[in-house]
Design a protein around this motif. Structure first.
Motif, PDB file in Angstrom:
ATOM      1  N   LYS A 138       0.705  -1.257  -0.071  1.00 36.75           N
ATOM      2  CA  LYS A 138      -0.006  -0.011   0.104  1.00 36.75           C
ATOM      3  C   LYS A 138       0.799   1.235   0.064  1.00 36.75           C
ATOM      4  O   LYS A 138       1.953   1.317   0.595  1.00 36.75           O
ATOM      5  N   ASP A 139       0.504   2.169  -0.739  1.00 42.71           N
ATOM      6  CA  ASP A 139       1.078   3.602  -0.660  1.00 42.71           C
ATOM      7  C   ASP A 139       0.437   4.457   0.018  1.00 42.71           C
ATOM      8  O   ASP A 139      -0.514   4.876  -0.088  1.00 42.71           O
ATOM      9  N   LYS A 140       0.815   4.591   1.385  1.00 43.28           N
ATOM     10  CA  LYS A 140       0.007   5.283   2.474  1.00 43.28           C
ATOM     11  C   LYS A 140       0.600   6.759   2.596  1.00 43.28           C
ATOM     12  O   LYS A 140       1.635   7.012   2.419  1.00 43.28           O
ATOM     13  N   LEU A 141      -0.361   7.325   3.359  1.00 42.68           N
ATOM     14  CA  LEU A 141      -0.158   8.522   3.637  1.00 42.68           C
ATOM     15  C   LEU A 141       0.933   9.029   4.335  1.00 42.68           C
ATOM     16  O   LEU A 141       1.943   9.614   4.283  1.00 42.68           O
ATOM     17  N   GLY A 142       0.915   8.016   5.574  1.00 40.89           N
ATOM     18  CA  GLY A 142       2.182   8.301   6.540  1.00 40.89           C
ATOM     19  C   GLY A 142       2.691   6.668   6.881  1.00 40.89           C
ATOM     20  O   GLY A 142       2.329   6.063   5.978  1.00 40.89           O
ATOM     21  N   ASN A 143       3.146   6.324   7.886  1.00 38.64           N
ATOM     22  CA  ASN A 143       3.569   5.117   8.134  1.00 38.64           C
ATOM     23  C   ASN A 143       4.496   4.538   7.246  1.00 38.64           C
ATOM     24  O   ASN A 143       4.289   3.338   6.835  1.00 38.64           O
ATOM     25  N   ARG A 144       5.301   5.418   6.629  1.00 38.17           N
ATOM     26  CA  ARG A 144       5.970   4.819   5.347  1.00 38.17           C
ATOM     27  C   ARG A 144       6.850   3.741   5.646  1.00 38.17           C
ATOM     28  O   ARG A 144       7.296   2.840   4.702  1.00 38.17           O
ATOM     29  N   SER A 145       7.554   3.792   6.748  1.00 37.38           N
ATOM     30  CA  SER A 145       8.518   2.805   7.004  1.00 37.38           C
ATOM     31  C   SER A 145       8.095   1.460   7.150  1.00 37.38           C
ATOM     32  O   SER A 145       8.848   0.386   6.852  1.00 37.38           O
ATOM     33  N   ASN A 146       6.751   1.285   7.264  1.00 35.07           N
ATOM     34  CA  ASN A 146       6.096   0.088   7.587  1.00 35.07           C
ATOM     35  C   ASN A 146       5.381  -0.640   6.343  1.00 35.07           C
ATOM     36  O   ASN A 146       4.783   0.311   5.675  1.00 35.07           O
ATOM     37  N   ALA A 147       5.411  -1.820   6.034  1.00 41.12           N
ATOM     38  CA  ALA A 147       4.678  -2.547   5.069  1.00 41.12           C
ATOM     39  C   ALA A 147       3.773  -2.896   5.433  1.00 41.12           C
ATOM     40  O   ALA A 147       3.191  -3.402   6.360  1.00 41.12           O
ATOM     41  N   SER A 148       2.394  -2.401   4.616  1.00 43.95           N
ATOM     42  CA  SER A 148       0.820  -3.054   4.596  1.00 43.95           C
ATOM     43  C   SER A 148       0.670  -3.308   3.081  1.00 43.95           C
ATOM     44  O   SER A 148       1.182  -2.836   2.013  1.00 43.95           O
ATOM     45  N   ALA A 149       0.015  -4.420   3.084  1.00 45.58           N
ATOM     46  CA  ALA A 149      -0.251  -5.141   1.611  1.00 45.58           C
ATOM     47  C   ALA A 149      -1.438  -5.720   1.466  1.00 45.58           C
ATOM     48  O   ALA A 149      -2.434  -5.923   2.384  1.00 45.58           O
ATOM     49  N   GLU A 150      -1.808  -5.994   0.082  1.00 51.53           N
ATOM     50  CA  GLU A 150      -2.822  -6.411  -0.389  1.00 51.53           C
ATOM     51  C   GLU A 150      -2.274  -7.921  -0.527  1.00 51.53           C
ATOM     52  O   GLU A 150      -1.276  -8.161  -1.239  1.00 51.53           O
ATOM     53  N   VAL A 151      -3.039  -9.382  -0.159  1.00 55.96           N
ATOM     54  CA  VAL A 151      -2.333 -10.408  -0.161  1.00 55.96           C
ATOM     55  C   VAL A 151      -3.517 -11.445  -0.753  1.00 55.96           C
ATOM     56  O   VAL A 151      -4.554 -11.120  -0.862  1.00 55.96           O
ATOM     57  N   GLU A 152      -3.097 -12.436  -1.257  1.00 52.40           N
ATOM     58  CA  GLU A 152      -3.873 -13.369  -2.023  1.00 52.40           C
ATOM     59  C   GLU A 152      -3.373 -14.758  -1.391  1.00 52.40           C
ATOM     60  O   GLU A 152      -2.231 -15.088  -1.299  1.00 52.40           O
ATOM     61  N   PHE A 153      -4.345 -15.675  -0.982  1.00 55.05           N
ATOM     62  CA  PHE A 153      -4.123 -17.001  -0.279  1.00 55.05           C
ATOM     63  C   PHE A 153      -4.619 -17.920  -1.510  1.00 55.05           C
ATOM     64  O   PHE A 153      -5.704 -17.889  -1.970  1.00 55.05           O
ATOM     65  N   ASP A 154      -3.662 -18.983  -1.751  1.00 54.13           N
ATOM     66  CA  ASP A 154      -4.280 -20.078  -2.739  1.00 54.13           C
ATOM     67  C   ASP A 154      -4.011 -21.368  -2.132  1.00 54.13           C
ATOM     68  O   ASP A 154      -2.944 -22.064  -2.204  1.00 54.13           O
ATOM     69  N   ALA A 155      -4.921 -21.734  -1.540  1.00 56.13           N
ATOM     70  CA  ALA A 155      -4.902 -22.966  -0.530  1.00 56.13           C
ATOM     71  C   ALA A 155      -3.521 -23.063   0.256  1.00 56.13           C
ATOM     72  O   ALA A 155      -2.735 -23.911   0.275  1.00 56.13           O
ATOM     73  N   ALA A 156      -3.702 -21.834   1.137  1.00 59.02           N
ATOM     74  CA  ALA A 156      -2.696 -21.548   2.011  1.00 59.02           C
ATOM     75  C   ALA A 156      -2.986 -22.384   3.466  1.00 59.02           C
ATOM     76  O   ALA A 156      -4.360 -22.297   3.968  1.00 59.02           O
ATOM     77  N   LEU A 157      -1.985 -23.072   3.844  1.00 58.82           N
ATOM     78  CA  LEU A 157      -2.025 -23.668   5.204  1.00 58.82           C
ATOM     79  C   LEU A 157      -2.395 -23.273   6.371  1.00 58.82           C
ATOM     80  O   LEU A 157      -1.866 -22.053   6.592  1.00 58.82           O
ATOM     81  N   ALA A 158      -3.438 -23.340   7.135  1.00 61.42           N
ATOM     82  CA  ALA A 158      -3.678 -22.607   8.404  1.00 61.42           C
ATOM     83  C   ALA A 158      -4.335 -23.544   9.369  1.00 61.42           C
ATOM     84  O   ALA A 158      -4.863 -24.750   8.812  1.00 61.42           O
ATOM     85  N   TRP A 159      -4.215 -23.063  10.640  1.00 65.23           N
ATOM     86  CA  TRP A 159      -5.073 -23.944  11.763  1.00 65.23           C
ATOM     87  C   TRP A 159      -5.993 -23.165  12.507  1.00 65.23           C
ATOM     88  O   TRP A 159      -5.505 -21.774  12.775  1.00 65.23           O
TER      89      TRP A 159
END
Length: 566
Positions: free
Chosen positions: A257-278
């Motif tokens: 994400k290209d954010k107003l502030g909080n520039r040092s931190n990464a925020s993302a859009e993600v996609e899961f394709d049969a990702a393992l989880a519990w």
């Protein structure tokens, strides 16, 4: 070449000071049971105020994270590359236990000490606080699934920063993030369409998650709490970035994400394709499960906003104490003194409330039902009010430096861009205001706990007593009128609760000058705003006559040694 000018009347850099030299913070931490952490708090404060850490903060923001989706041969790697200064800031945060370490510490006041340190270190650089905060908040949610907590909690609590992708249980320390919201739902997570299918072949209770998340916080963490539609309904899951066998889990980072502030931190859009989880918590109970995490991160939002206000006050007072205007120190000009004092009063009210809530959260986690009831209403009210006040506060602090404050080198523009974030994260204004209303209408315990807390300051100030009386008359009728009219007024209610709580705490604990200025300007019958409140849009610097501005300003003058040497 001739010398064409001399550098005159410029302010020395604000470095080499102890950020923890903050009387409101120190006194609140002591009251809430964390006096024993004072030494470590001052160590961290000296680091936060050092020139070296200031340079790390600048570099981490001027060199934001970069997504490396593929390697040179076309293999999908989904890695986020950070500047070394980011890793330096993260190392300090983890070493000092700002992430999950407090959950492994049975000392009374451990969580309050952690909150105080988070407040201090957030003034060094706010962006890297995101994965730190979520790692802290993930543990109480994870404890709803003891088998997963046994596996991962010790690594989430250890004071070892170990970046990079590897099987979680092979690392020296872990960090946690979360992915809840989707394109179509936003705050309405019940509208999520990401699905989770049981996968017995992957192991006991394993599921495979497929879908898209519009906002994934800190995508290079090791573990994520994720909401997905399982056969029994919306359920919370723990999803690792790397599978136990060392292969990459199917979590694809689409973009940062290209954010107003909080520039040092990464925020993302993600996609899961049969990702393992519990699964974490009961099937079909994803929202109640994740609420444990949201509550803890909301507290960090309040702490972060209070930290930003303190940072702005210190910068403004430092500038005004050195700058000469019309033959006098700027700080001695009556109008500027009024603005600075007003900013400091707001800062101290926010700090005092944030640490009181940190104490309530710790005691609630240890089984105190009264504190838990207070937290249910006071935390969303504080999140709503304090985080909104931070944006106007940051703008006014910047303006105290004049044109110098608008220049990146002053550090104030970064503070200003960061200011709206905490109000949006973990429930924006309408969400938190409705949460306040919900807490008060579903049961009487929260209203009773709130009034009991306010009654501790009874008789301390006439204006506060009047504000307490307004709330006491208002609260009993909410349960019967929690319809559209009550929802329309929910923001006003949240503000009334937060400001009255701040006033009660200041009357009990702050110096008389601070408490009097707060009650006169925020609770007095002549103060601006509905119900006697000064709302987020009311300019700072409108204190009534008779306020002891000098005594208030001295509480934000951290460079006393520098001033004494002039």
């Amino acid at each position: 070449m001739r010398v064409t000018h001399q550098v005159l009347n410029q302010v020395p850099p604000l470095t080499g000071y102890d950020v923890a030299d903050d009387p409101a913070l120190q006194q609140a931490a002591e009251r809430e049971g964390a006096a024993w952490a004072s030494g470590e708090l001052h160590q961290l404060g000296s680091l936060a105020g050092s020139a070296a850490v200031g340079e790390h903060a600048r570099l981490a923001n001027e060199n934001p994270p970069v997504l490396r989706s593929h390697d040179a041969r076309g293999n999908r790697i989904d890695e986020v590359e950070f500047h070394p200064s980011w890793h330096a800031l993260m190392t300090t945060a983890v070493t000092y236990g700002l992430h999950g370490a407090a959950w492994a510490d049975q000392s009374p006041g451990a969580h309050v000490a952690r909150a105080a340190k988070f407040y201090v270190w957030a003034q060094a650089e706010a962006g890297h606080g995101c994965p730190i905060s979520m790692t802290y908040a993930a543990i109480p949610a994870l404890r709803q699934e003891p088998r997963l907590a046994d596996r991962f909690e010790p690594l989430l609590a250890t004071r070892e920063y170990d970046p990079g992708l590897a099987p979680p249980e092979s690392k020296a320390g872990l960090l946690a993030g979360m992915a809840m919201t989707e394109k179509q739902g936003g705050s309405d997570v019940r509208a999520n369409i990401t699905r989770a299918e049981p996968a017995p072949a992957e192991g006991d209770a394993a599921h495979l998650i497929t879908g898209h998340k519009w906002f994934c916080s800190a995508p290079m963490c090791d573990l994520f709490l994720v909401l997905a539609q399982a056969p029994a309904g919306l359920t919370c899951f723990l999803l690792p970035r790397v599978r136990p066998d060392g292969s990459r889990n199917a979590m694809r980072i689409q973009r940062l994400k290209d954010k107003l502030g909080n520039r040092s931190n990464a925020s993302a859009e993600v996609e899961f394709d049969a990702a393992l989880a519990w699964p974490v918590g009961p099937a079909g109970r994803g929202v109640p499960t994740i609420i444990e995490m949201v509550s803890a991160t909301r507290l960090d939002c309040v702490l972060g906003s209070a930290a930003a206000m303190r940072q702005g006050c210190v910068a403004a007072v430092h500038h005004a104490s050195w700058r000469q205007v019309f033959g006098q120190d700027l700080i001695s000009q009556p109008l500027m003194a009024g603005v600075l004092a007003d900013l400091i009063v707001e800062s101290e009210a926010s700090t005092t409330l944030a640490l009181r809530l940190a104490g309530a959260a710790e005691r609630a986690s240890r089984g105190d039902a009264q504190e838990a009831a207070l937290l249910r209403v006071a935390l969303p009210a504080a999140k709503h009010w304090v985080c909104k006040r931070a944006a106007a506060h940051g703008a006014e602090a910047l303006e105290c430096l004049g044109g110098n404050g608008y220049i990146e080198e002053s550090g104030l523009p970064r503070l200003y861009r960061e200011a709206p974030l905490n109000s949006i994260w973990e429930g924006a204004g309408n969400v938190t205001a409705l949460d306040v209303l919900r807490a008060l209408t579903r049961a009487t315990e929260s209203a009773d706990a709130l009034l009991a807390e306010l009654d501790r300051a009874a008789g301390g100030d006439r204006r506060l007593d009047e504000a307490r009386g307004r709330l006491r008359r208002l609260l009993p009728g909410l349960a019967a009128t929690a319809g559209p009219d009550a929802q329309y007024a929910a923001r006003r209610l949240a503000g009334m609760i937060a400001v009255t709580l701040q006033g009660a705490l200041l009357v009990r604990h702050a110096p008389a000058a601070v408490a009097d200025a707060f009650c006169a300007s925020r609770l007095g019958s002549g103060s601006p705003g509905p119900g006697g409140l000064s709302g987020p849009g009311v300019p700072y610097g409108t204190l009534p006559d008779g306020v002891a501005t000098g005594a208030i300003i001295d509480r934000a003058l951290v460079d006393r040694a520098m001033s004494a040497s002039r």
